[in-house]
Write a protein that holds these residues in place. Structure first.
Motif, short mmCIF file in Angstrom:
data_model
loop_
_atom_site.label_atom_id
_atom_site.label_comp_id
_atom_site.label_asym_id
_atom_site.label_seq_id
_atom_site.Cartn_x
_atom_site.Cartn_y
_atom_site.Cartn_z
N ALA A 34 30.69 35.93 46.56
CA ALA A 34 29.35 36.35 46.14
C ALA A 34 28.95 35.78 44.79
O ALA A 34 28.29 36.44 43.99
CB ALA A 34 29.25 37.87 46.14
N THR A 36 30.70 35.24 42.18
CA THR A 36 31.39 35.77 41.01
C THR A 36 32.41 34.80 40.43
O THR A 36 32.89 34.99 39.32
CB THR A 36 32.09 37.10 41.32
OG1 THR A 36 33.07 36.88 42.36
CG2 THR A 36 31.09 38.16 41.78
N VAL A 95 35.59 41.30 47.27
CA VAL A 95 34.70 40.96 46.15
C VAL A 95 33.29 40.73 46.67
O VAL A 95 32.31 41.22 46.11
CB VAL A 95 35.23 39.73 45.38
CG1 VAL A 95 34.18 39.20 44.40
CG2 VAL A 95 36.53 40.05 44.66
N ASN A 96 33.18 40.02 47.77
CA ASN A 96 31.88 39.74 48.37
C ASN A 96 31.18 41.04 48.74
O ASN A 96 30.01 41.24 48.42
CB ASN A 96 32.05 38.85 49.60
CG ASN A 96 30.73 38.37 50.15
OD1 ASN A 96 29.94 39.15 50.65
ND2 ASN A 96 30.51 37.08 50.06
N THR A 97 31.90 41.94 49.38
CA THR A 97 31.34 43.22 49.79
C THR A 97 30.92 44.05 48.59
O THR A 97 29.84 44.65 48.58
CB THR A 97 32.36 44.00 50.65
OG1 THR A 97 32.68 43.19 51.80
CG2 THR A 97 31.82 45.33 51.09
N ALA A 98 31.76 44.06 47.57
CA ALA A 98 31.46 44.84 46.36
C ALA A 98 30.21 44.34 45.65
O ALA A 98 29.54 45.10 44.95
CB ALA A 98 32.65 44.81 45.41
N HIS A 99 29.89 43.08 45.84
CA HIS A 99 28.72 42.51 45.18
C HIS A 99 27.56 42.34 46.15
O HIS A 99 26.65 41.55 45.91
CB HIS A 99 29.08 41.17 44.53
CG HIS A 99 29.91 41.35 43.31
ND1 HIS A 99 31.28 41.46 43.36
CD2 HIS A 99 29.56 41.50 42.01
CE1 HIS A 99 31.74 41.64 42.14
NE2 HIS A 99 30.73 41.68 41.31
N GLY A 100 27.60 43.08 47.23
CA GLY A 100 26.47 43.07 48.17
C GLY A 100 26.25 41.76 48.88
O GLY A 100 25.15 41.46 49.29
N PRO A 103 25.01 37.53 44.54
CA PRO A 103 24.37 38.02 43.32
C PRO A 103 22.91 38.35 43.58
O PRO A 103 22.28 37.75 44.46
CB PRO A 103 24.52 36.86 42.34
CG PRO A 103 24.69 35.65 43.19
CD PRO A 103 25.35 36.12 44.46
N THR A 108 20.19 35.71 39.39
CA THR A 108 20.33 34.26 39.57
C THR A 108 19.16 33.53 38.93
O THR A 108 19.35 32.55 38.20
CB THR A 108 20.43 33.90 41.06
OG1 THR A 108 21.57 34.57 41.62
CG2 THR A 108 20.56 32.41 41.28
#
Length: 149
Positions: A34, A36, A95-100, A103, A108
């Motif tokens: 995502a 990050t 990580v992708n899931t946690a960041h929806g 970004p 952005t």
């Protein structure tokens, strides 16, 4: 983002899905976390060279770009390290899931606006010592505000 040796396995896993160019690998990793983390070319290209030297990947020219593909030895190496690869890929998905899934577009846009403002200002010519201090202070203040959010 990755433990020792995991990035090499993630890169190998990505080229096992389909042959890829180095830039595609960089963007795929960035997308899978995502935005990050973005591996630098200075990390990815030496990793690809190492995979080629180990016999885990082959390289061919395609439209002037180097296209990397997995070899039978690479497939065997990936299989022998399946749990490590799976853990790294799962962590990337978390990580992708946690960041929806990516970004926020507003962030952005703002990040790109900041980069452009800095480039444009630097292109106008040398900065005075006071301008340097003012810009650094503004960037530091933004960093502090972001950390506190």
């Amino acid at each position: 983002m990755f433990d020792h040796g995991e990035l090499r396995l993630v890169v190998l896993a990505l080229i096992s899905e389909r042959p890829r160019h180095g830039y595609e690998i960089i963007k795929e990793i960035e997308d899978r976390v995502a935005g990050t983390y973005t591996p630098s070319p200075g990390v990815i290209y030496p990793t690809l060279t190492m995979l080629e030297e180990l016999g885990h990947a082959t390289v061919s020219e395609n439209a002037g770009k180097r296209l990397y593909a997995i070899t039978a030895d690479g497939t065997a190496y990936l299989a022998a390290n399946k749990s490590t690869v799976d853990n790294a890929l799962q962590r990337m998905q978390s990580v992708n899931t946690a960041h929806g899934g990516g970004p926020a577009p507003e962030i952005t846009r703002a990040r790109e606006n900041l980069k452009m403002a800095l480039r444009l200002r630097e292109a106008r010519g040398p900065l005075t010592e006071q301008q340097i201090r003012d810009i650094a202070a503004a960037l530091d203040a933004a960093a502090i505000a972001i950390e506190r959010s």
